[in-house]
Design a protein around this motif. Structure first.
Motif, PDB file in Angstrom:
ATOM      1  N   VAL A   1      62.915  89.192  10.238  1.00 15.89           N
ATOM      2  CA  VAL A   1      61.783  88.557   9.474  1.00 15.89           C
ATOM      3  C   VAL A   1      61.399  89.799   8.294  1.00 15.89           C
ATOM      4  O   VAL A   1      61.663  89.266   7.127  1.00 15.89           O
ATOM      5  CB  VAL A   1      60.646  88.015   9.897  1.00 15.89           C
ATOM      6  N   TYR A   2      61.111  90.801   8.733  1.00 18.95           N
ATOM      7  CA  TYR A   2      60.787  91.813   7.608  1.00 18.95           C
ATOM      8  C   TYR A   2      61.977  92.301   6.780  1.00 18.95           C
ATOM      9  O   TYR A   2      61.849  92.520   5.474  1.00 18.95           O
ATOM     10  CB  TYR A   2      60.378  93.136   8.532  1.00 18.95           C
TER      11      TYR A   2
ATOM     12  N   MET B   1      64.703  90.409   6.055  1.00 20.04           N
ATOM     13  CA  MET B   1      65.160  89.619   5.177  1.00 20.04           C
ATOM     14  C   MET B   1      64.048  89.144   3.948  1.00 20.04           C
ATOM     15  O   MET B   1      64.411  88.829   3.043  1.00 20.04           O
ATOM     16  CB  MET B   1      65.424  88.061   5.726  1.00 20.04           C
ATOM     17  N   SER B   2      62.831  89.486   4.365  1.00 22.32           N
ATOM     18  CA  SER B   2      61.736  89.285   3.318  1.00 22.32           C
ATOM     19  C   SER B   2      61.651  90.290   2.385  1.00 22.32           C
ATOM     20  O   SER B   2      61.234  90.063   1.163  1.00 22.32           O
ATOM     21  CB  SER B   2      60.406  89.148   4.027  1.00 22.32           C
TER      22      SER B   2
ATOM     23  N   ILE C   1      53.889  94.943   7.188  1.00 23.58           N
ATOM     24  CA  ILE C   1      54.641  94.661   5.789  1.00 23.58           C
ATOM     25  C   ILE C   1      54.215  93.346   5.417  1.00 23.58           C
ATOM     26  O   ILE C   1      54.322  92.558   6.247  1.00 23.58           O
ATOM     27  CB  ILE C   1      56.017  94.576   6.032  1.00 23.58           C
TER      28      ILE C   1
ATOM     29  N   PHE D   1      63.615  89.580  16.467  1.00 21.13           N
ATOM     30  CA  PHE D   1      63.339  88.478  15.496  1.00 21.13           C
ATOM     31  C   PHE D   1      62.427  88.856  14.369  1.00 21.13           C
ATOM     32  O   PHE D   1      62.583  88.622  13.128  1.00 21.13           O
ATOM     33  CB  PHE D   1      63.065  87.092  16.240  1.00 21.13           C
ATOM     34  N   MET D   2      61.186  89.658  14.689  1.00 22.90           N
ATOM     35  CA  MET D   2      60.429  89.917  13.851  1.00 22.90           C
ATOM     36  C   MET D   2      60.906  91.252  12.959  1.00 22.90           C
ATOM     37  O   MET D   2      60.647  91.229  11.870  1.00 22.90           O
ATOM     38  CB  MET D   2      59.020  90.500  14.448  1.00 22.90           C
TER      39      MET D   2
END
Lengths: 162, 131
Positions: A47-48, A50-51, A14, A43-44
Protein backbone atom coordinates in the motif's frame (compact mmCIF):
# COMPACT_ATOMS: atom_id res chain seq x y z
CA UNK A 1 27.38 7.96 2.76
CA UNK A 2 23.73 8.66 3.39
CA UNK A 3 22.17 10.77 6.08
CA UNK A 4 19.14 11.02 8.30
CA UNK A 5 17.42 14.29 7.40
CA UNK A 6 14.78 13.92 10.05
CA UNK A 7 13.39 11.32 12.40
CA UNK A 8 9.66 11.66 12.99
CA UNK A 9 7.18 9.93 15.26
CA UNK A 10 3.82 9.73 13.53
CA UNK A 11 1.40 6.91 14.22
CA UNK A 12 -0.02 7.34 10.71
CA UNK A 13 3.47 6.69 9.26
CA UNK A 14 3.42 7.68 5.57
CA UNK A 15 0.52 10.01 4.83
CA UNK A 16 -0.40 13.38 3.35
CA UNK A 17 1.55 15.55 5.79
CA UNK A 18 4.73 13.59 5.31
CA UNK A 19 4.50 13.37 1.54
CA UNK A 20 3.33 16.91 0.84
CA UNK A 21 5.17 18.86 3.54
CA UNK A 22 8.10 17.23 5.29
CA UNK A 23 9.65 15.47 2.33
CA UNK A 24 9.95 18.74 0.40
CA UNK A 25 12.48 21.36 1.42
CA UNK A 26 14.84 18.98 3.19
CA UNK A 27 16.29 17.62 -0.05
CA UNK A 28 14.95 14.22 0.91
CA UNK A 29 15.11 11.33 -1.52
CA UNK A 30 13.93 8.47 0.67
CA UNK A 31 11.45 7.61 3.38
CA UNK A 32 12.30 4.74 5.69
CA UNK A 33 9.48 3.38 7.80
CA UNK A 34 10.78 1.71 10.95
CA UNK A 35 8.02 -0.39 12.45
CA UNK A 36 8.10 -4.07 13.34
CA UNK A 37 4.41 -4.86 12.65
CA UNK A 38 4.49 -3.07 9.25
CA UNK A 39 7.76 -4.81 8.33
CA UNK A 40 5.94 -8.12 8.82
CA UNK A 41 2.92 -7.02 6.77
CA UNK A 42 3.67 -7.34 3.03
CA UNK A 43 0.28 -5.93 2.09
CA UNK A 44 0.74 -2.72 4.08
CA UNK A 45 4.21 -2.32 2.53
CA UNK A 46 2.56 -2.70 -0.86
CA UNK A 47 0.00 0.00 0.00
CA UNK A 48 2.78 2.45 0.93
CA UNK A 49 4.79 1.68 -2.16
CA UNK A 50 1.88 1.95 -4.62
CA UNK A 51 0.67 5.17 -2.97
CA UNK A 52 4.02 6.88 -3.30
CA UNK A 53 5.09 5.57 -6.70
CA UNK A 54 4.73 8.95 -8.40
CA UNK A 55 6.66 10.85 -5.69
CA UNK A 56 10.07 9.96 -7.07
CA UNK A 57 11.17 8.95 -3.59
CA UNK A 58 12.51 5.61 -2.48
CA UNK A 59 10.32 4.01 0.14
CA UNK A 60 11.66 1.25 2.37
CA UNK A 61 10.09 -0.50 5.32
CA UNK A 62 12.34 -1.95 8.05
CA UNK A 63 12.07 -3.70 11.36
CA UNK A 64 14.16 -2.10 14.13
CA UNK A 65 16.91 -4.70 13.75
CA UNK A 66 16.90 -4.40 9.97
CA UNK A 67 17.33 -0.61 9.98
CA UNK A 68 20.24 -0.78 12.43
CA UNK A 69 21.89 -3.48 10.34
CA UNK A 70 21.31 -1.43 7.16
CA UNK A 71 22.96 1.60 8.77
CA UNK A 72 25.91 -0.43 10.09
CA UNK A 73 26.52 -2.12 6.74
CA UNK A 74 25.82 0.70 4.25
CA UNK A 75 25.48 3.98 6.19
CA UNK A 76 22.22 4.28 4.20
CA UNK A 77 24.09 4.38 0.87
CA UNK A 78 23.28 7.71 -0.83
CA UNK A 79 19.91 8.22 0.72
CA UNK A 80 18.95 11.45 2.46
CA UNK A 81 16.16 9.88 4.40
CA UNK A 82 13.26 10.74 6.64
CA UNK A 83 12.87 8.00 9.24
CA UNK A 84 9.30 7.39 10.33
CA UNK A 85 8.33 5.70 13.57
CA UNK A 86 4.91 4.86 14.97
CA UNK A 87 5.89 5.47 18.59
CA UNK A 88 8.56 6.87 20.87
CA UNK A 89 9.57 3.46 22.25
CA UNK A 90 10.76 2.39 18.83
CA UNK A 91 12.92 5.51 18.45
CA UNK A 92 14.47 4.80 21.83
CA UNK A 93 15.20 1.23 20.80
CA UNK A 94 17.07 2.16 17.61
CA UNK A 95 18.97 4.98 19.34
CA UNK A 96 20.12 2.48 21.98
CA UNK A 97 21.17 0.16 19.18
CA UNK A 98 23.33 2.89 17.70
CA UNK A 99 21.34 4.76 15.02
CA UNK A 100 22.71 8.34 14.91
CA UNK A 101 19.54 10.42 15.23
CA UNK A 102 20.18 14.11 15.97
CA UNK A 103 16.75 15.71 15.45
CA UNK A 104 13.49 14.11 16.48
CA UNK A 105 10.14 15.53 15.38
CA UNK A 106 7.10 14.36 17.30
CA UNK A 107 4.35 14.96 14.77
CA UNK A 108 1.39 12.68 15.37
CA UNK A 109 0.32 10.50 18.28
CA UNK A 110 -3.38 9.77 18.85
CA UNK A 111 -4.38 10.87 22.33
CA UNK A 112 -4.93 8.16 24.92
CA UNK A 113 -6.56 8.52 28.33
CA UNK A 114 -3.46 9.37 30.33
CA UNK A 115 -1.99 11.59 27.60
CA UNK A 116 -2.00 15.37 27.37
CA UNK A 117 -2.10 17.36 24.15
CA UNK A 118 1.20 19.13 23.43
CA UNK A 119 0.11 20.24 19.97
CA UNK A 120 -3.29 19.36 18.44
CA UNK A 121 -1.88 16.28 16.69
CA UNK A 122 0.14 14.89 19.61
CA UNK A 123 -1.09 13.39 22.85
CA UNK A 124 1.89 12.72 25.12
CA UNK A 125 1.82 10.12 27.91
CA UNK A 126 3.94 10.66 31.05
CA UNK A 127 5.98 7.54 30.22
CA UNK A 128 6.72 8.91 26.73
CA UNK A 129 7.74 12.25 28.24
CA UNK A 130 10.31 10.40 30.36
CA UNK A 131 11.77 8.64 27.33
CA UNK A 132 12.01 11.96 25.47
CA UNK A 133 13.87 13.51 28.40
CA UNK A 134 16.35 10.68 28.27
CA UNK A 135 16.76 11.05 24.48
CA UNK A 136 17.32 14.79 24.88
CA UNK A 137 19.99 14.11 27.51
CA UNK A 138 21.85 12.19 24.79
CA UNK A 139 22.00 15.37 22.71
CA UNK A 140 18.98 14.73 20.47
CA UNK A 141 16.97 17.85 19.65
CA UNK A 142 13.32 16.97 20.31
CA UNK A 143 10.52 19.17 18.98
CA UNK A 144 6.77 18.88 18.49
CA UNK A 145 5.36 20.05 15.17
CA UNK A 146 2.63 18.74 12.86
CA UNK A 147 3.90 20.26 9.61
CA UNK A 148 6.65 22.83 8.93
CA UNK A 149 4.11 25.68 8.59
CA UNK A 150 2.71 25.22 12.09
CA UNK A 151 4.17 26.30 15.40
CA UNK A 152 6.94 24.16 16.86
CA UNK A 153 6.96 23.40 20.59
CA UNK A 154 10.24 22.56 22.30
CA UNK A 155 10.57 19.61 24.66
CA UNK A 156 11.25 22.02 27.49
CA UNK A 157 7.92 23.79 26.92
CA UNK A 158 6.05 20.52 26.43
CA UNK A 159 7.33 19.16 29.75
CA UNK A 160 5.82 22.13 31.61
CA UNK A 161 2.47 20.30 31.26
CA UNK A 162 3.72 17.35 33.27
CA UNK B 1 -27.96 -6.92 -10.19
CA UNK B 2 -26.12 -6.56 -6.86
CA UNK B 3 -26.76 -3.42 -4.87
CA UNK B 4 -23.86 -1.03 -4.64
CA UNK B 5 -22.74 0.84 -1.56
CA UNK B 6 -20.65 4.02 -1.63
CA UNK B 7 -18.17 4.62 1.19
CA UNK B 8 -16.28 7.92 1.22
CA UNK B 9 -13.19 8.31 3.42
CA UNK B 10 -11.49 11.71 3.67
CA UNK B 11 -9.48 14.08 5.79
CA UNK B 12 -11.80 16.02 8.10
CA UNK B 13 -15.44 16.58 7.16
CA UNK B 14 -14.82 16.94 3.43
CA UNK B 15 -16.47 13.61 2.54
CA UNK B 16 -19.43 14.05 4.88
CA UNK B 17 -20.15 17.51 3.51
CA UNK B 18 -19.57 16.39 -0.08
CA UNK B 19 -22.20 13.70 0.38
CA UNK B 20 -24.60 16.25 1.88
CA UNK B 21 -23.96 18.66 -1.00
CA UNK B 22 -24.65 15.96 -3.59
CA UNK B 23 -27.82 14.97 -1.73
CA UNK B 24 -28.85 18.62 -1.96
CA UNK B 25 -28.81 18.18 -5.74
CA UNK B 26 -30.05 14.59 -6.03
CA UNK B 27 -32.10 14.05 -2.90
CA UNK B 28 -31.32 11.74 0.00
CA UNK B 29 -29.52 8.55 -1.00
CA UNK B 30 -29.51 5.05 0.43
CA UNK B 31 -26.43 2.86 0.72
CA UNK B 32 -23.94 5.69 1.10
CA UNK B 33 -21.75 6.68 4.04
CA UNK B 34 -18.87 9.04 4.71
CA UNK B 35 -16.13 8.77 7.31
CA UNK B 36 -13.67 11.49 8.27
CA UNK B 37 -10.28 11.45 9.93
CA UNK B 38 -9.47 14.44 12.12
CA UNK B 39 -6.31 15.55 13.90
CA UNK B 40 -5.80 13.43 17.00
CA UNK B 41 -8.01 10.58 15.71
CA UNK B 42 -6.69 7.06 15.86
CA UNK B 43 -6.27 5.58 12.37
CA UNK B 44 -6.92 2.09 13.73
CA UNK B 45 -10.39 3.18 14.86
CA UNK B 46 -11.09 4.42 11.33
CA UNK B 47 -9.77 1.16 9.91
CA UNK B 48 -12.13 -0.80 12.18
CA UNK B 49 -15.10 1.34 11.08
CA UNK B 50 -14.24 0.71 7.43
CA UNK B 51 -13.90 -3.05 8.07
CA UNK B 52 -17.28 -3.12 9.81
CA UNK B 53 -19.11 -1.29 7.02
CA UNK B 54 -17.59 -3.46 4.29
CA UNK B 55 -18.33 -6.66 6.24
CA UNK B 56 -21.97 -5.57 6.70
CA UNK B 57 -22.21 -4.94 2.96
CA UNK B 58 -20.79 -8.37 2.20
CA UNK B 59 -23.33 -9.96 4.51
CA UNK B 60 -26.10 -8.08 2.72
CA UNK B 61 -24.60 -9.10 -0.65
CA UNK B 62 -23.79 -5.53 -1.67
CA UNK B 63 -20.70 -4.38 -3.56
CA UNK B 64 -18.67 -1.60 -1.96
CA UNK B 65 -16.99 1.22 -3.85
CA UNK B 66 -14.62 3.20 -1.65
CA UNK B 67 -13.81 6.80 -2.60
CA UNK B 68 -10.84 8.50 -0.92
CA UNK B 69 -9.45 12.01 -1.24
CA UNK B 70 -5.66 12.07 -1.55
CA UNK B 71 -3.58 9.14 -2.76
CA UNK B 72 -0.92 8.53 -0.11
CA UNK B 73 -2.91 10.12 2.72
CA UNK B 74 -4.19 8.18 5.74
CA UNK B 75 -7.78 7.82 4.44
CA UNK B 76 -6.32 6.40 1.23
CA UNK B 77 -4.01 4.07 3.17
CA UNK B 78 -7.02 2.78 5.10
CA UNK B 79 -9.11 2.32 1.94
CA UNK B 80 -6.35 0.53 0.06
CA UNK B 81 -5.56 -1.67 3.03
CA UNK B 82 -9.15 -2.94 2.97
CA UNK B 83 -8.30 -4.55 -0.39
CA UNK B 84 -6.30 -7.11 1.54
CA UNK B 85 -9.37 -8.93 2.80
CA UNK B 86 -12.20 -7.63 0.66
CA UNK B 87 -13.22 -7.64 -2.96
CA UNK B 88 -13.93 -3.93 -3.22
CA UNK B 89 -13.11 -1.07 -5.60
CA UNK B 90 -11.10 1.94 -4.44
CA UNK B 91 -10.97 5.23 -6.35
CA UNK B 92 -8.76 8.17 -5.31
CA UNK B 93 -9.39 11.87 -5.89
CA UNK B 94 -13.07 11.90 -4.89
CA UNK B 95 -15.13 14.74 -6.33
CA UNK B 96 -18.73 15.77 -6.78
CA UNK B 97 -19.23 14.38 -10.27
CA UNK B 98 -18.01 10.94 -9.24
CA UNK B 99 -20.77 10.83 -6.63
CA UNK B 100 -23.40 12.13 -9.05
CA UNK B 101 -22.38 9.47 -11.59
CA UNK B 102 -22.53 6.76 -8.92
CA UNK B 103 -26.01 7.68 -7.76
CA UNK B 104 -27.28 8.15 -11.33
CA UNK B 105 -25.93 4.90 -12.75
CA UNK B 106 -25.60 2.37 -9.95
CA UNK B 107 -28.90 0.66 -10.64
CA UNK B 108 -28.18 -0.26 -14.24
CA UNK B 109 -24.37 -0.45 -14.63
CA UNK B 110 -22.25 -3.46 -13.72
CA UNK B 111 -19.63 -2.74 -11.07
CA UNK B 112 -16.61 -2.52 -13.39
CA UNK B 113 -18.43 -0.25 -15.85
CA UNK B 114 -19.76 1.92 -13.06
CA UNK B 115 -16.25 2.47 -11.69
CA UNK B 116 -14.99 3.48 -15.15
CA UNK B 117 -17.92 5.85 -15.63
CA UNK B 118 -17.30 7.45 -12.25
CA UNK B 119 -13.63 8.06 -13.04
CA UNK B 120 -14.47 9.46 -16.48
CA UNK B 121 -17.11 11.79 -15.08
CA UNK B 122 -14.77 12.91 -12.32
CA UNK B 123 -12.12 13.86 -14.85
CA UNK B 124 -14.50 15.19 -17.52
CA UNK B 125 -15.88 17.78 -15.12
CA UNK B 126 -12.56 19.56 -14.98
CA UNK B 127 -12.48 22.23 -17.69
CA UNK B 128 -10.58 25.43 -18.17
CA UNK B 129 -12.24 28.71 -19.13
CA UNK B 130 -10.54 32.03 -19.62
CA UNK B 131 -10.90 35.35 -21.34
Amino acid sequence: MGEINLARVDDRLIHGQVMTKWSRGLNTNAIFVVDNPTAKDPFMKEVYIMSTASSGMTIKVFSTDEVVEYWNKTKFENYRAILLFKNIDTVNEVVEKGLPITRLNIGGIAKTKEAKFVIPSVGLKPSDAEILKSLASKGIEVFFQTVPDTKAVTLQDALKNF
Amino acid sequence: MKKKFLLIITHGNFGKELLKSVEMIMGEQEDAAALGLNLGDDVDVLRADVERIIAENEKADKDTIVLVDLLGGSPSNVGLYALKNHDIKVITGVNMLMLIEFFSSREFEELEDLVEKMINSGVEGIKKFQK
